[in-house]
Write an enzyme that holds these catalytic residues in place. Structure first.
Site, PDB file in Angstrom:
ATOM      1  N   ASP A 199       0.869  -1.168   0.000  1.00 35.59           N
ATOM      2  CA  ASP A 199       0.000   0.000   0.000  1.00 35.59           C
ATOM      3  C   ASP A 199       0.910   1.223   0.000  1.00 35.59           C
ATOM      4  O   ASP A 199       2.110   1.137   0.270  1.00 35.59           O
ATOM      5  CB  ASP A 199      -0.934  -0.010   1.210  1.00 35.59           C
ATOM      6  CG  ASP A 199      -2.218   0.760   0.948  1.00 35.59           C
ATOM      7  OD1 ASP A 199      -2.212   1.648   0.059  1.00 35.59           O
ATOM      8  OD2 ASP A 199      -3.228   0.488   1.607  1.00 35.59           O
ATOM      9  N   TRP A 200       0.342   2.360  -0.318  1.00 31.95           N
ATOM     10  CA  TRP A 200       1.141   3.580  -0.469  1.00 31.95           C
ATOM     11  C   TRP A 200       1.691   4.010   0.891  1.00 31.95           C
ATOM     12  O   TRP A 200       0.944   4.211   1.851  1.00 31.95           O
ATOM     13  CB  TRP A 200       0.278   4.663  -1.108  1.00 31.95           C
ATOM     14  CG  TRP A 200       0.262   4.649  -2.613  1.00 31.95           C
ATOM     15  CD1 TRP A 200       0.500   5.716  -3.433  1.00 31.95           C
ATOM     16  CD2 TRP A 200       0.011   3.534  -3.496  1.00 31.95           C
ATOM     17  NE1 TRP A 200       0.417   5.336  -4.759  1.00 31.95           N
ATOM     18  CE2 TRP A 200       0.117   3.998  -4.831  1.00 31.95           C
ATOM     19  CE3 TRP A 200      -0.286   2.189  -3.303  1.00 31.95           C
ATOM     20  CZ2 TRP A 200      -0.065   3.181  -5.932  1.00 31.95           C
ATOM     21  CZ3 TRP A 200      -0.468   1.359  -4.404  1.00 31.95           C
ATOM     22  CH2 TRP A 200      -0.357   1.860  -5.704  1.00 31.95           C
TER      23      TRP A 200
END
Length: 707
Positions: free
Chosen positions: A256-257
């Site tokens: 995920d970012w």
């Protein structure tokens, strides 16, 4: 050298001289991938393991491999950002805005989930996206979790069946689906999660297993939390042992970012792609960029480990960017708008209709008071990463006005409650009560919004905000002809006013056509068929997370002490009263579930037992019912839930029509995960088969025996 490269790549890439050759993930494609890897420099390999912009991988231009472009979801193709910032890049990227995940979950309709994914796949292709960062198939565990609205259900089977079809729909259009968030992502505090192997395998893994085995999902996204001490994007046990070794996942694991924290842990523990890391000073400073390259050049990373990561990324390329004759897709078309309406209609749940005010006969009504902020609020851009720029969004007030266009009925609106600083709460309530008392019918549209259902924050309690409890009770006194509509993506308390209203409709963030869908349901133009895919508890204190005292604030650790007793498995087994139970939802017609027949009452481990269920529409209107089959172990060596959903099917029937549905009961349906042997086992003995239309409304019980 350039001539040599072109010879090697002839027939492999986009400039192939054999366009009739169809590229699939066959051994031949694996050979092509190996050839490309052999041609790459170390720098080019490492570059494929991290973003070169916020939503792209760089490709290898020297070898004719272009950028790989990603688009966020999960209920649209999100607007574009500039390559090196979070500023919007294009004003012409408004998209079809479908209902959110929990609304899709309420449909209990795998076929509709496939159409849902297909719409997103077509729009992604038209927008030249190669990867769609969805669906979210986490289990809805905590009533307070801000991202519950993105997910499908508290039940692993519902999450799996709908998630699988969603992915198939997306990937049909040569767009890679990225399932998320792996795993146990239920808390924005991003705690360290501890759970038993049984809990992991029975509750949290099945949807991901289905996504990999049945839908062939190409990417899996690691979540922000830790699992047993390691961040999920750097978790050797979950990524390497479980996902890649045990489940044989051949695609790529993507972070995920800003979910990566350490180069060594990410590289060695199973991560393939790092995306969106902020605060490090640029893309080359990502943990899996220059730092990874340095480790590799110093000989600290085995070549086969690097090649495995690149191979997984290239598999995505060959199924998307490098695939020949990809469909062009379509974007913001009438076909997509029509589906958005259909999906929104099926996701609306009728929870109460005691005096049959619903459906409203608007031909007999001259004045309608629409009250509540959610009657005019738009929700498309809220919620965090799932926010989107909708091509349009029909609010409930819009939908009611559209329905009554050409009618002499007067539609008036009052906000009713304060949502912003500077508003006068007493004045807003007084205006609403006056309008309600002067109108034939009141339609109240309240609930939550993306201040509460949001990625970056969890709710602090389940109390209905903005003093709506008081307003609803006052409106009920002012006008008994009131339809109550609650818009929400998660649980909230309603006991303070539920006994004073005769009806209740629940809708989630229902997309661009949500308002029209609601008007169609309220008027009877559409018969509601939605069912709750998660339990609505009376209070947060009734939830298993609270009852088992799971969270340790000092250690920032969430101990999943409830084990497999998540959602209805807890409430049902422990006898805890709920506001509305899992699987519940009413219709304007009536159904009878009967004539339940078993092909046999005893079975061996190798046999498959058949279960036939007859369902009849005994009412006057066409409608849809969800037949739900639960199973319970009468006696077990471990504590098991009283009921567990084994199968379900949604069926559409005309008035008076009946249909027989068949289900299969196999050994896997009777098994549990054994902690000692780390495997699924079964125990001979008796089992209960429960057939009904919610976990509490069981209409037929049968008993079988496993020999």
């Amino acid at each position: 050298m350039k001539k040599y490269i072109l010879i090697i790549l002839t027939g492999i890439l986009l400039f192939s001289c054999k366009p009739e050759v169809k590229i699939d993930l066959t051994d031949r494609v694996e050979d092509k991938i190996d050839s490309l890897i052999n041609l790459m420099t170390l720098e080019e390999k490492v570059a494929l393991c991290h973003g070169n912009t916020n939503f792209t991988l760089p490709g290898v231009p020297r070898l004719g491999i272009p950028e790989l472009t990603m688009g966020d979801g999960p209920h649209s193709i999100k607007f574009d950002f500039k390559k090196d910032s979070w500023e919007h890049a294009d004003s012409k990227d408004s998209s079809t805005y479908l209902p959110c995940g929990v609304a899709l979950g309420a449909t209990w309709n795998p076929e509709l989930a496939y159409e849902f994914g297909s719409v997103l796949g077509r729009e992604a292709r038209f927008r030249d996206k190669d990867v769609h960062l969805a669906p979210g198939i986490n289990i809805i565990r905590r009533p307070l979790c801000g991202r519950n609205f993105e997910y499908l259900s508290e039940d692993p089977l519902v999450s799996e069946k709908l998630g699988v079809e969603y992915i198939k729909g997306v990937q049909k259009y040569d767009v890679a689906s990225c399932v998320k968030h792996f795993i146990a992502y239920n808390d924005k505090r991003h705690p360290n999660v501890w759970m038993s192997e049984r809990t992991l395998n029975e509750i949290y893994l099945p949807a991901f297993i289905g996504a990999i085995d049945e839908a062939n999902a190409m990417l899996v996204m690691g979540s922000y939390n830790k699992y047993k001490g390691e961040y999920m994007s750097e978790n050797s046990y979950m990524l390497q042992h479980v996902l890649k070794d045990k489940l044989k996942f051949k695609g790529a694991v993507i972070s995920d970012w800003s979910a990566v924290h350490n180069t060594h842990e990410a590289v060695y523990n199973g991560l393939d792609i790092e995306m969106g890391t902020e605060g490090v000073g640029g893309f080359d400073n990502y943990y899996m960029a220059d730092a990874f390259l340095k480790l590799a050049k110093e000989g600290h990373v085995a070549e086969n480990l690097i090649d495995d990561k690149v191979r997984r990324v290239l598999r995505i390329y060959f199924k998307t960017r490098l695939k020949e004759n990809r469909p062009k897709g379509e974007f913001i078309t009438q076909r997509h708008f029509d589906f958005a309406l259909k999906a929104a209609e099926e996701g609306i749940v009728l929870l109460k209709n005691d005096k049959n005010l619903l459906p409203i006969d608007f031909t007999k009504v001259t004045s309608i008071a629409v009250i509540g902020d959610n009657a005019t609020a738009v929700h498309a851009e809220g919620g965090g990463s799932s926010g989107t720029k909708a091509y349009y969004e029909i609010t409930p007030l819009d939908g009611i006005k559209n329905l009554l266009k050409g009618s002499s009925a007067k539609v008036s609106f009052a906000k009713g409650y304060k949502t912003k600083d500077g508003e006068n709460e007493a004045k807003l309530m007084a205006e609403a009560l006056k309008l309600a008392s002067e109108s034939d019918v009141v339609i109240y549209v309240g609930g939550l919004n993306h201040e509460f259902d949001a990625e970056r924050q969890d709710k602090i309690d389940m109390i209905l905000p903005y003093n709506q409890d008081r307003l609803i009770n006052s409106l009920a006194e002012a006008n008994k002809n009131m339809a109550v509509v609650m818009l929400s993506g998660s649980s909230f308390e309603m006991h303070k006013w539920l006994g004073n209203v005769s009806n209740l409709v629940l809708m989630a963030y229902s997309g661009m056509e949500g308002g029209n869908a609601l008007a169609n349901v309220l008027s009877g133009k559409v018969n509601p068929s939605g069912k709750l895919s998660y339990t609505l508890p009376l209070h947060f204190e009734d939830a298993p997370e609270y009852a088992f005292e799971c969270y340790d604030e000092k250690r920032k650790t969430d101990y999943y002490k409830e084990g497999v007793f998540v959602g209805y498995r807890y409430y049902d087994t422990y006898g805890v009263n709920t506001q509305f139970d899992f699987g519940y939802g009413l219709s304007y017609t009536s159904f009878d579930i009967k004539n339940v027949q078993l092909s046999q009452t005893k079975m061996t481990s190798t046999e498959v037992m058949k279960l036939a269920v007859e369902v009849e529409n005994t009412g006057k209107l066409e409608g849809m019912e969800v037949v739900q089959v639960y199973i319970g172990d009468v006696e077990s060596s471990v504590k098991r839930p009283l009921k567990e959903l084994m199968a379900f099917e949604k069926v559409k029937l005309k008035s008076g029509e009946k249909k027989t549905i068949e289900f299969a009961i196999e050994l896997k349906d009777l098994q549990f995960f054994d902690e000692l042997s780390k495997s699924w086992i079964s125990e001979p003995g008796k089992f209960k088969i429960y057939v009904g239309n919610s976990v509490e409304n069981i209409l037929v019980e049968k008993e079988i025996e496993l020999l």
